[in-house]
Design a protein around this motif. Sequence first.
Motif, PDB file in Angstrom:
ATOM      1  N   ALA A  71       0.801  -1.220   0.000  1.00 17.08           N
ATOM      2  CA  ALA A  71       0.000   0.000   0.000  1.00 17.08           C
ATOM      3  C   ALA A  71       0.833   1.268   0.000  1.00 17.08           C
ATOM      4  CB  ALA A  71      -0.941   0.007   1.198  1.00 17.08           C
ATOM      5  N   GLY A 110      -2.121   2.801  -1.870  1.00 16.04           N
ATOM      6  CA  GLY A 110      -3.296   2.821  -1.007  1.00 16.04           C
ATOM      7  C   GLY A 110      -4.024   4.147  -1.044  1.00 16.04           C
ATOM      8  N   VAL A 176      -8.211  -5.808  -2.759  1.00 14.99           N
ATOM      9  CA  VAL A 176      -7.655  -4.883  -1.777  1.00 14.99           C
ATOM     10  C   VAL A 176      -7.561  -5.591  -0.429  1.00 14.99           C
ATOM     11  CG1 VAL A 176      -7.968  -2.672  -0.592  1.00 14.99           C
ATOM     12  CG2 VAL A 176      -8.686  -2.923  -2.986  1.00 14.99           C
ATOM     13  N   TYR A 178      -6.627  -5.243   3.729  1.00 19.21           N
ATOM     14  CA  TYR A 178      -6.618  -4.224   4.771  1.00 19.21           C
ATOM     15  C   TYR A 178      -6.491  -4.873   6.139  1.00 19.21           C
ATOM     16  CZ  TYR A 178     -11.590  -5.504   4.897  1.00 19.21           C
ATOM     17  OH  TYR A 178     -12.774  -6.204   4.966  1.00 19.21           O
ATOM     18  N   ILE A 212      -5.494   0.155   4.585  1.00 18.84           N
ATOM     19  CA  ILE A 212      -5.153  -0.646   3.408  1.00 18.84           C
ATOM     20  C   ILE A 212      -3.683  -1.045   3.510  1.00 18.84           C
ATOM     21  CG2 ILE A 212      -4.866  -0.617   0.901  1.00 18.84           C
ATOM     22  CD1 ILE A 212      -7.246   1.219   0.710  1.00 18.84           C
TER      23      ILE A 212
END
Length: 330
Positions: A71, A110, A176, A178, A212
């Motif tokens: 990120a 990110g 994505v 996180y 993220i």
Amino acid sequence: MREFGYERAHDVAGAVALLDADPDTRFLGGGTNLVDLMKTGVERPARLVDIRELPLDRIEVTAEGGLRIGATATNGDLAAHPEVRRRYPALAQAVLAGASGQLRNMATVGGNLLQRTRCGYFTDVSQPCNKRVPGSGCPAIAGEHRNHAILGASDHCVAVHASDMAVALTAFDAVVHYETADGPGQSPLAGFYLPVGDTPHRETALPAGALITGVTLPPAPVAANSRYRKVRERASYAFAIGSLAAALDIRDGVVRDARLAFGAVASRPWRASAAERVLTGAPAVPETYAAAADAELAAARPLPRNGYKVDLIRNLTVTVLTELAEEAAR
């Protein structure tokens, strides 16, 4: 600008804990969007948590043959990485199409995913805007909307998403990743950006307090023959008025696989699934490319002064797919 505190994070868990303790905190990566919004008063955090020194800047090939992108990797490093250029050239081209070299060397992956719209009504706090103040209205519908949405908009918001990078990531099924106080999570990019509906202030499915940590791209052999094309009102350092990330796999004159995503036409990067269905299994000829574009754009609902985008995206699709087909034939 509101006065704010500043703290530097030393590990992911510590960064998440700082935000969890105070929802009026924001993570600071490159700051190329957040700091601008703070200057105009759109964003008014009480504290910034600097995450640039977290060990999240690696770009590496996965065991499956895809890519893992940290990120805090800069956009500049992403665009220059040899495996990105070889495996997903449209992604490298998309990043290079966005902003100046100086900004790319500051902006992070990110942060790019979370950048806000550049709609003039959103960035001007003297104007109503449903993204800033839910229920206040969307003056762009009757006002200046030449570069606003033609797909997926609503009576509550017609702004477009500004990212170039996210368009290419959408075409290639990025995921994505996180971290939250409750542990790690992930979201396919296809579901990461929320439909605008009647809640345009809710832009992503990212949980509250989440950081993220990276993006993964699954293996996609078709992506090796890909291109990102951006149309803008001046030659450099301008946001798109229309863009396309596209990839084609052609064998024996037939499209075997296709990936398409449009940019600057909706509140989120727009995966052109209807166009992909028309392309797959069809002859690799301009007539097919035009039919694919028409199938996707049948849902377009332009405003009085942005109908030009329909023809722009149609022509862009035919041109780029024709170029990719010619490259595949060499």
